[in-house]
Design a protein around this motif. Structure first.
Motif, PDB file in Angstrom:
ATOM      1  N   SER A 177       0.809  -1.223   0.000  1.00  0.00           N
ATOM      2  CA  SER A 177       0.000   0.000   0.000  1.00  0.00           C
ATOM      3  C   SER A 177       0.843   1.275   0.000  1.00  0.00           C
ATOM      4  O   SER A 177       0.323   2.371  -0.223  1.00  0.00           O
ATOM      5  N   CYS A 178       2.128   1.145   0.249  1.00  0.00           N
ATOM      6  CA  CYS A 178       3.005   2.323   0.299  1.00  0.00           C
ATOM      7  C   CYS A 178       3.482   2.732  -1.097  1.00  0.00           C
ATOM      8  O   CYS A 178       3.351   1.985  -2.060  1.00  0.00           O
ATOM      9  N   VAL A 179       4.081   3.905  -1.176  1.00  0.00           N
ATOM     10  CA  VAL A 179       4.616   4.402  -2.439  1.00  0.00           C
ATOM     11  C   VAL A 179       5.876   3.634  -2.803  1.00  0.00           C
ATOM     12  O   VAL A 179       6.413   2.864  -2.003  1.00  0.00           O
ATOM     13  N   ILE A 180       6.365   3.843  -4.013  1.00  0.00           N
ATOM     14  CA  ILE A 180       7.529   3.126  -4.516  1.00  0.00           C
ATOM     15  C   ILE A 180       8.740   3.277  -3.588  1.00  0.00           C
ATOM     16  O   ILE A 180       9.045   4.352  -3.083  1.00  0.00           O
ATOM     17  N   GLY A 181       9.412   2.152  -3.339  1.00  0.00           N
ATOM     18  CA  GLY A 181      10.617   2.154  -2.525  1.00  0.00           C
ATOM     19  C   GLY A 181      10.377   2.132  -1.029  1.00  0.00           C
ATOM     20  O   GLY A 181      11.332   2.192  -0.248  1.00  0.00           O
TER      21      GLY A 181
END
Length: 212
Positions: free
Chosen positions: A136-140
């Motif tokens: 669910s988090c952004v890239i990286g």
């Protein structure tokens, strides 16, 4: 690399190669054959058919949703044109190079002579964005529930590299962005003498976005 054997003969009852007979949209034509002296498909044909399949196969698109709206320029639908274009490109005949449509125009969905070039597999993989495999988090960035913190990490030369843990998601992303862009510059220098100058400039100036 073995050259393709031209096809000149047109027999009665044979497939009309001036019609879109490949993947429902590709026109082979009669100028170039699709196999080499060993009966193996030419590299030009392999790239071409794979490109057509990505853009016109419902099965492929169901497995790779990012290709749902991908299209091909009118010129690239013609094997004769694509064949000649390939043989003018830097890196075409180099082992482990791949056809890329995303580097020159970020987010591009059109395979064309203006947007495509050949890149080393290492570079192409580095630029690949697989949102379906992300949480669910952004890239990286990943969230560590036990510590209630955000972890930043990236792959570098095939190894997972931890970039630290942070209180906020944006802090973790910024650490990733800084490290990834620096890595892309490093990779650009590594392949500078082997890749299209346009690819080198694009890698040097590449911007990692939070929406990637």
């Amino acid at each position: 690399m073995l050259l393709c054997i031209p096809i000149y003969l047109r027999g009665v009852g044979m497939i009309d190669k001036n019609k879109p007979t490949v993947c429902g949209m590709g026109i082979v034509g009669y100028k170039y054959g699709v196999t080499n002296g060993d009966g193996i498909h030419c590299a030009e044909y392999v790239y071409w058919k794979s490109m057509l399949n990505r853009c016109n196969s419902k099965l492929y698109k169901s497995r790779r949703p990012t290709y749902e709206v991908c299209t091909i320029s009118e010129n690239f639908k013609h094997y004769e044109y694509f064949y000649e274009w390939c043989n003018k490109q830097i890196g075409f005949s180099v082992d482990d190079f791949q056809l890329d449509k995303d580097l020159l125009v970020k987010g591009n969905k059109i395979y064309s002579e203006e947007t495509c070039l050949f890149l080393p597999k290492e570079v192409n993989t580095l630029l690949s964005v697989k949102k379906s495999q992300r949480g669910s988090c952004v890239i990286g960035v990943t969230f560590n529930k036990r510590e209630s913190k955000f972890k930043s990490q990236m792959s570098k030369f095939g190894n997972k590299l931890s970039l630290g843990t942070y209180t906020t998601e944006i802090q973790a992303f910024n650490a990733y962005k800084l490290a990834k862009e620096a890595y892309l510059k490093e990779i650009a220098e590594k392949y500078k003498s082997q890749i299209d100058p346009r690819a080198y400039e694009a890698l040097i100036n590449y911007q990692v976005e939070i929406t990637d």
